[in-house]
Design a protein around this motif. Sequence first.
Motif, PDB file in Angstrom:
ATOM      1  N   PRO A 139     -82.279 -57.086  20.650  1.00  0.00           N
ATOM      2  CA  PRO A 139     -82.545 -55.654  20.449  1.00  0.00           C
ATOM      3  C   PRO A 139     -81.402 -54.827  21.022  1.00  0.00           C
ATOM      4  O   PRO A 139     -80.820 -55.176  22.048  1.00  0.00           O
ATOM      5  N   VAL A 140     -81.068 -53.733  20.345  1.00  0.00           N
ATOM      6  CA  VAL A 140     -79.891 -52.967  20.722  1.00  0.00           C
ATOM      7  C   VAL A 140     -80.249 -51.503  20.984  1.00  0.00           C
ATOM      8  O   VAL A 140     -81.080 -50.917  20.288  1.00  0.00           O
ATOM      9  N   VAL A 141     -79.613 -50.949  22.005  1.00  0.00           N
ATOM     10  CA  VAL A 141     -79.748 -49.537  22.355  1.00  0.00           C
ATOM     11  C   VAL A 141     -78.403 -48.868  22.086  1.00  0.00           C
ATOM     12  O   VAL A 141     -77.356 -49.397  22.480  1.00  0.00           O
ATOM     13  N   ARG A 142     -78.425 -47.728  21.415  1.00  0.00           N
ATOM     14  CA  ARG A 142     -77.176 -47.020  21.147  1.00  0.00           C
ATOM     15  C   ARG A 142     -76.837 -46.146  22.351  1.00  0.00           C
ATOM     16  O   ARG A 142     -77.487 -45.140  22.631  1.00  0.00           O
ATOM     17  N   ALA A 143     -75.812 -46.549  23.085  1.00  0.00           N
ATOM     18  CA  ALA A 143     -75.416 -45.850  24.306  1.00  0.00           C
ATOM     19  C   ALA A 143     -73.993 -46.271  24.661  1.00  0.00           C
ATOM     20  O   ALA A 143     -73.412 -47.149  24.018  1.00  0.00           O
ATOM     21  N   VAL A 144     -73.438 -45.641  25.695  1.00  0.00           N
ATOM     22  CA  VAL A 144     -72.082 -45.965  26.138  1.00  0.00           C
ATOM     23  C   VAL A 144     -72.127 -46.614  27.515  1.00  0.00           C
ATOM     24  O   VAL A 144     -73.071 -46.411  28.285  1.00  0.00           O
ATOM     25  N   ALA A 145     -71.095 -47.365  27.832  1.00  0.00           N
ATOM     26  CA  ALA A 145     -71.048 -48.101  29.095  1.00  0.00           C
ATOM     27  C   ALA A 145     -71.086 -47.159  30.294  1.00  0.00           C
ATOM     28  O   ALA A 145     -71.649 -47.504  31.343  1.00  0.00           O
ATOM     29  N   GLU A 146     -70.476 -45.993  30.153  1.00  0.00           N
ATOM     30  CA  GLU A 146     -70.374 -45.078  31.291  1.00  0.00           C
ATOM     31  C   GLU A 146     -71.705 -44.417  31.657  1.00  0.00           C
ATOM     32  O   GLU A 146     -71.803 -43.787  32.720  1.00  0.00           O
ATOM     33  N   ALA A 147     -72.713 -44.551  30.805  1.00  0.00           N
ATOM     34  CA  ALA A 147     -74.019 -43.934  31.084  1.00  0.00           C
ATOM     35  C   ALA A 147     -75.114 -44.850  30.546  1.00  0.00           C
ATOM     36  O   ALA A 147     -75.757 -44.550  29.535  1.00  0.00           O
ATOM     37  N   LEU A 148     -75.325 -45.963  31.209  1.00  0.00           N
ATOM     38  CA  LEU A 148     -76.315 -46.932  30.747  1.00  0.00           C
ATOM     39  C   LEU A 148     -77.733 -46.407  31.017  1.00  0.00           C
ATOM     40  O   LEU A 148     -78.037 -45.997  32.143  1.00  0.00           O
ATOM     41  N   PRO A 149     -78.598 -46.425  30.014  1.00  0.00           N
ATOM     42  CA  PRO A 149     -79.935 -45.836  30.156  1.00  0.00           C
ATOM     43  C   PRO A 149     -80.960 -46.802  30.755  1.00  0.00           C
ATOM     44  O   PRO A 149     -82.035 -47.027  30.193  1.00  0.00           O
ATOM     45  N   PHE A 150     -80.609 -47.370  31.899  1.00  0.00           N
ATOM     46  CA  PHE A 150     -81.481 -48.332  32.567  1.00  0.00           C
ATOM     47  C   PHE A 150     -81.489 -48.056  34.065  1.00  0.00           C
ATOM     48  O   PHE A 150     -80.489 -47.588  34.623  1.00  0.00           O
ATOM     49  N   ALA A 151     -82.597 -48.397  34.699  1.00  0.00           N
ATOM     50  CA  ALA A 151     -82.703 -48.223  36.148  1.00  0.00           C
ATOM     51  C   ALA A 151     -81.817 -49.236  36.866  1.00  0.00           C
ATOM     52  O   ALA A 151     -81.470 -50.290  36.325  1.00  0.00           O
ATOM     53  N   SER A 152     -81.448 -48.918  38.076  1.00  0.00           N
ATOM     54  CA  SER A 152     -80.625 -49.814  38.886  1.00  0.00           C
ATOM     55  C   SER A 152     -81.329 -51.156  39.076  1.00  0.00           C
ATOM     56  O   SER A 152     -82.540 -51.211  39.301  1.00  0.00           O
ATOM     57  N   GLY A 153     -80.535 -52.239  38.964  1.00  0.00           N
ATOM     58  CA  GLY A 153     -81.070 -53.574  39.198  1.00  0.00           C
ATOM     59  C   GLY A 153     -82.010 -54.090  38.125  1.00  0.00           C
ATOM     60  O   GLY A 153     -82.758 -55.038  38.367  1.00  0.00           O
TER      61      GLY A 153
END
Length: 244
Positions: free
Chosen positions: A72-86
């Motif tokens: 599964p893929v999320v459209r986003a950029v490396a500089e602002a990953l839409p995931f919580a830390s860890g």
Amino acid sequence: MTARYDEIGVGYALGRRTDPRWLEPVVSALGAAASVLDVGSGTGSYEPPARDVVAVEPSAEMIRQRSPEAAPVVRAVAEALPFASGTFDAALAVLTVHHWPDWRAGLTELRRVASRQVVLAYDTALHNDFWFVREYVPEVAALEDSRPSAPEIADFLGASSVRPLPVPWDFTDGVFPAYWRRPEAYLDPAVRRSCSALAQTAPEAVSRGIDRLRADLESGRWQREHAELLELPEWDAGFRLIVA
């Protein structure tokens, strides 16, 4: 959201096919990680099997070319990953860091979301020493000089290991130096379109270089001057597998 590969990634999946000789060390570098975030995943060429993988990719064109069996893929950029830390055990980035507008911010994000980082990058100085750049399209060197080099990336991450990944002579993944022993391949426009270094260099410079290469192949000059390459099973183009 715009992405460079929306323009230069058309047909990418045809020229950039997974080579198991690189997939094995990439998977091995992930260690025991059960959950993996594949950042800048493109068409998913090096997504590890038998892991819980989530992909991040900014380009709609690249996402369109992903297999139905891909992660599964999320459209986003490396500089602002839409995931919580860890969130993940490991973060993977295969031949993508050199495309990030702010590569240090992207690598910082990899460290934030995962305790282990696995990055496949390349030494730009060795890429610039490739015969194709030196002799035919030296304009590529300016682009490479503007990109982060593997030693810089390893230093920024505080890498625990850096492993060279040589390019086999019959490599199936059409990275820029993939055809180091098969120079006639560069005469094919489809091959050149799959190489971002050529796709992002002035078309007139590439055309001039290709005309010279074609002439040198027809005259036998290339074969005479690079005879030593024709005996090698693999060649070090500067690709490095970095683990931190």
